[in-house]
Scaffold this active site. Sequence first.
Site, PDB file in Angstrom:
ATOM      1  N   GLY A  52       0.859  -1.176   0.000  1.00 42.76           N
ATOM      2  CA  GLY A  52       0.000   0.000   0.000  1.00 42.76           C
ATOM      3  C   GLY A  52       0.896   1.226   0.000  1.00 42.76           C
ATOM      4  O   GLY A  52       1.865   1.293   0.772  1.00 42.76           O
ATOM      5  N   ARG A  94      10.263  -1.428  -4.782  1.00 38.69           N
ATOM      6  CA  ARG A  94       9.053  -1.425  -5.604  1.00 38.69           C
ATOM      7  C   ARG A  94       9.048  -0.126  -6.423  1.00 38.69           C
ATOM      8  O   ARG A  94       9.307   0.942  -5.869  1.00 38.69           O
ATOM      9  CB  ARG A  94       7.786  -1.534  -4.737  1.00 38.69           C
ATOM     10  N   ASP A 242      -1.562   4.672  -6.272  1.00 40.13           N
ATOM     11  CA  ASP A 242      -0.123   4.521  -6.015  1.00 40.13           C
ATOM     12  C   ASP A 242       0.654   5.712  -6.547  1.00 40.13           C
ATOM     13  O   ASP A 242       1.754   6.013  -6.065  1.00 40.13           O
ATOM     14  CB  ASP A 242       0.382   3.225  -6.633  1.00 40.13           C
ATOM     15  N   LYS A 253      -3.847  -0.286  -8.436  1.00 37.80           N
ATOM     16  CA  LYS A 253      -3.843  -1.748  -8.598  1.00 37.80           C
ATOM     17  C   LYS A 253      -4.497  -2.184  -9.903  1.00 37.80           C
ATOM     18  O   LYS A 253      -5.531  -1.645 -10.287  1.00 37.80           O
ATOM     19  CB  LYS A 253      -4.560  -2.367  -7.405  1.00 37.80           C
TER      20      LYS A 253
HETATM   21  O1  MRU Z   1       0.523  -3.925  -4.578  1.00 34.04           O
HETATM   22  P1  MRU Z   1      -0.063  -3.199  -3.407  1.00 34.04           P
HETATM   23  O2  MRU Z   1      -0.872  -4.065  -2.509  1.00 34.04           O
HETATM   24  O3  MRU Z   1       0.981  -2.388  -2.672  1.00 34.04           O
HETATM   25  O4  MRU Z   1      -1.054  -2.176  -4.087  1.00 34.04           O
HETATM   26  C1  MRU Z   1      -1.826  -1.314  -3.292  1.00 34.04           C
HETATM   27  C2  MRU Z   1      -2.757  -0.473  -4.072  1.00 34.04           C
HETATM   28  O5  MRU Z   1      -2.812  -0.531  -5.281  1.00 34.04           O
HETATM   29  C3  MRU Z   1      -3.545   0.523  -3.300  1.00 34.04           C
HETATM   30  O6  MRU Z   1      -4.788   0.736  -3.904  1.00 34.04           O
HETATM   31  C4  MRU Z   1      -2.774   1.855  -3.287  1.00 34.04           C
HETATM   32  O7  MRU Z   1      -1.476   1.652  -2.803  1.00 34.04           O
HETATM   33  C5  MRU Z   1      -3.442   2.873  -2.481  1.00 34.04           C
HETATM   34  S1  MRU Z   1      -3.264   2.541  -0.770  1.00 34.04           S
HETATM   35  C6  MRU Z   1      -3.877   3.753   0.190  1.00 34.04           C
END
Ligand code: MRU
Length: 359
Positions: A52, A94, A242, A253
Amino acid sequence: MMATPDELRPVEWADGAVRLIDQTRLPHAFVVKEYRDYREVAEAIRTMEVRGAPAIGAAAALGIALAALEGADLAPEAFRAHMDEAARVLASTRPTAVNLFWGINRTMAAVAAAGAGSPAEAAKRAVEEACAILEEDIAVNRAMGRHGAALIRDGDTVLTHCNAGALATVGYGTALGVIRAAVEQGKRIRVFADETRPRLQGMKLSAWELAREGIDVTIISDNMAPALMRRGLIQCAVVGADRVAANGDVVNKIGTYGVALACRAHGIPFYVAAPLSTVDLQMPSGDEVPIEERASEEVTHVDGVRIAPEGVPVLNPAFDVTPAELVSALITEVGVLRAPYEAALREAVAGAARPGEER
Ligand code: MRU
């Protein structure tokens, strides 16, 4: 800000250690791990024990603080090289969520501001700055919740994708923070949580964190939402981000773009809740944002069990780009922004940099 016993705090600083809820174990086991080495924090980000956008930004900031403590006895020149290496290792975990780089850069700036002469002083400043990032994140999410809740009506069913909840932040959440705030205002809200293949953060994390608070949540598979919209069962979608590019394109996502298209086709508002730390004015559009490609096993296996035939190639981009024209509004800590987004985002970022304005 003290958490009540019910509040989730996935990233914490505890007396020289970083405490992370291991999100790869949820919902089956609630395991908190403690790290004292920035390299371990980097590994926890890479393997998605912590995930996240705001949560990885906070964890990386604490990683910088750990590195600074580790190097506090070094000579200034060696300390600088040690910190640059820590920043490099944490930044390589990441590529997509800009909060990671924001958290590292902000904490490294505090180290630099301490001056070249005193690594011990720089370490103290790094810890203070990283802890400030954690504290601010919760306040920012609550502000976002207040602004965003106004968009949700009593009786609405809200679709969300992935996990943009307390678990994806330092606490309270972005998209789920908006839903929490609406519920706290007494609105009767039902949530549909997309399961969110391949890693199932919607089912494993969003559904878990909402259900444990008694918020009315139903899991749906990712391909179900358009049919439910057609039947009039969804009134709006709220997701996190993100990275938000300067033109308002939203990187989130994988599957978010499909949700936005389905919303547009059915005349349903598609809202994005994202703090200004997720806005990247250096990226003209979403097309320039690096999209993380993850291991094919995330698609071919569920919880370690192969469900796909052997030998068939797999694509696994972790994120997609939703063009700004599909976004009904961007919910930020300084208010709800509407198109044209470029001007609104630039003004919001500039305004937030001026002291005395609401955050
Ligand atoms: O791959 P992840 O689980 O880190 O992806 C998370 C997301 O895509 C969330 O929607 C995004 O980080 C927003 S979190 C407040």
